[in-house]
Design an enzyme around this catalytic site. Structure first.
Site, mmCIF file in Angstrom:
data_model
loop_
_atom_site.group_PDB
_atom_site.id
_atom_site.type_symbol
_atom_site.label_atom_id
_atom_site.label_comp_id
_atom_site.label_asym_id
_atom_site.label_seq_id
_atom_site.Cartn_x
_atom_site.Cartn_y
_atom_site.Cartn_z
ATOM 1 N N LEU A 112 1.481 -1.468 -6.452
ATOM 2 C CA LEU A 112 0.509 -2.497 -5.998
ATOM 3 C C LEU A 112 1.453 -3.808 -5.723
ATOM 4 O O LEU A 112 2.396 -3.974 -6.540
ATOM 5 C CB LEU A 112 -0.243 -2.792 -7.165
ATOM 6 C CG LEU A 112 -1.403 -1.796 -7.509
ATOM 7 C CD1 LEU A 112 -2.245 -2.350 -8.628
ATOM 8 C CD2 LEU A 112 -2.270 -1.233 -6.303
ATOM 9 N N ASP A 113 1.351 -4.471 -4.727
ATOM 10 C CA ASP A 113 2.072 -5.717 -4.490
ATOM 11 C C ASP A 113 1.712 -6.577 -5.375
ATOM 12 O O ASP A 113 1.139 -6.734 -6.461
ATOM 13 C CB ASP A 113 1.864 -6.006 -2.967
ATOM 14 C CG ASP A 113 0.404 -6.669 -2.751
ATOM 15 O OD1 ASP A 113 0.208 -7.599 -3.565
ATOM 16 O OD2 ASP A 113 -0.343 -6.320 -1.735
ATOM 17 N N LYS A 114 2.701 -7.626 -5.330
ATOM 18 C CA LYS A 114 2.792 -8.727 -6.502
ATOM 19 C C LYS A 114 1.477 -9.301 -6.314
ATOM 20 O O LYS A 114 0.816 -9.801 -7.653
ATOM 21 C CB LYS A 114 3.858 -9.693 -5.988
ATOM 22 C CG LYS A 114 4.022 -10.667 -7.206
ATOM 23 C CD LYS A 114 5.321 -11.581 -6.874
ATOM 24 C CE LYS A 114 5.599 -12.657 -7.718
ATOM 25 N NZ LYS A 114 6.801 -13.402 -7.431
ATOM 26 N N GLN A 115 0.609 -9.537 -5.547
ATOM 27 C CA GLN A 115 -0.696 -10.190 -5.587
ATOM 28 C C GLN A 115 -1.750 -9.220 -5.734
ATOM 29 O O GLN A 115 -3.031 -9.931 -5.636
ATOM 30 C CB GLN A 115 -0.865 -11.080 -4.259
ATOM 31 C CG GLN A 115 0.239 -12.266 -4.272
ATOM 32 C CD GLN A 115 0.559 -13.137 -5.279
ATOM 33 O OE1 GLN A 115 -0.563 -13.705 -5.816
ATOM 34 N NE2 GLN A 115 1.786 -13.367 -5.618
ATOM 35 N N THR A 116 -1.728 -8.084 -5.876
ATOM 36 C CA THR A 116 -2.720 -7.248 -6.100
ATOM 37 C C THR A 116 -2.872 -6.829 -7.669
ATOM 38 O O THR A 116 -1.843 -6.484 -8.405
ATOM 39 C CB THR A 116 -2.548 -5.871 -5.302
ATOM 40 O OG1 THR A 116 -2.550 -6.405 -3.953
ATOM 41 C CG2 THR A 116 -3.686 -4.887 -5.525
#
Length: 244
Positions: A112-116
């Protein structure tokens, strides 16, 4: 009949991140290693590595970690990355320190990306990792997205068409299912894991994802009582539900 593997106690515990052989020897002499209710003082002893070993062995008064096939579910907080190497806050920082020393290493099953935020699985079982992320398995992933602008009504057909090509790619996406929750909120079910896929899908539809949260993988749902930053080990039934 398959022969039960055996291992020296110090080598086994070292591979699980509990410490060096010298540290295990000192712990054993202090009564910190108990097997079947009896202090185990000789860490050079070979023992059978059976699935029930965590129920029979204690380390400093705590049950032994799963020996093999450790699988856990984490509610990933905002702002943390899934890399072993990037700077800043990593999801691995949440786990017990000894787990970062395990061999084989613990890795995320996909990213999951940093903002997810939301459901993230981690394991030291390479076979399971590859089964879950394999395109042949079509493990579904459900994301809740809040959007910068109201949906226009054509997104569902676009995502389900199997014809959407993301910018910079030449292969169409597999069909995905959109469920509208409100004018600016939707659930999106995908079976692939391309780079920033959900964000790029909405961008292709002329919108921008403000927040993104993964709620489900296969039949496994992120429970409401698992707060951001909390984790727990999965049962075999829960692992199997990934392929439901």
């Amino acid at each position: 009949m398959k022969k039960t593997p055996t291992s020296r106690v110090d080598r086994l515990l070292g591979s699980m991140g509990y410490g060096s052989r010298a540290e295990m020897a000192r712990m054993a002499k202090a009564g910190g290693i108990v097997l079947d209710g009896v202090d185990l003082t000789d860490v050079s002893k070979r023992i059978p590595v059976t699935p029930d070993l965590p129920t029979r062995m204690e380390i400093d008064g705590q049950p032994l970690d799963p020996v093999q096939g450790l699988v856990l579910m984490l509610n990933k907080p905002l702002g943390m990355t899934c890399s072993h190497k990037e700077e800043g806050a990593l999801v691995y920082d949440i786990l017990p320190g000894r787990w970062r020393e395990r061999d084989p290493a613990i890795s995320t099953i996909g990213r999951l990306d940093k903002q997810t935020t939301g459901l993230l699985l981690l394991t030291d079982d390479g076979d399971l990792l590859h089964r879950v992320i394999s395109p042949k398995r079509h493990v579904t992933k459900v994301y809740r997205a809040t959007l910068a602008r109201p949906l226009v009504g054509t997104e569902g057909d676009l995502f389900a068409s199997g014809e959407l090509v993301l910018e910079g790619e030449d292969k169409p996406l597999s069909p995905a299912v959109l469920e509208v929750v409100s004018p600016t909120e939707a659930l999106l079910t995908v079976t692939e894991g391309r780079y920033h896929q959900v964000r790029r899908m909405f961008a292709a539809a002329g919108n921008h994802v403000e927040t993104l949260h993964r709620e489900r993988m296969g039949g496994l749902v992120l429970p409401d009582d698992l707060a951001p930053g909390q984790w727990r080990l999965l049962s075999q039934a829960e692992i199997d539900s990934l392929f439901d």
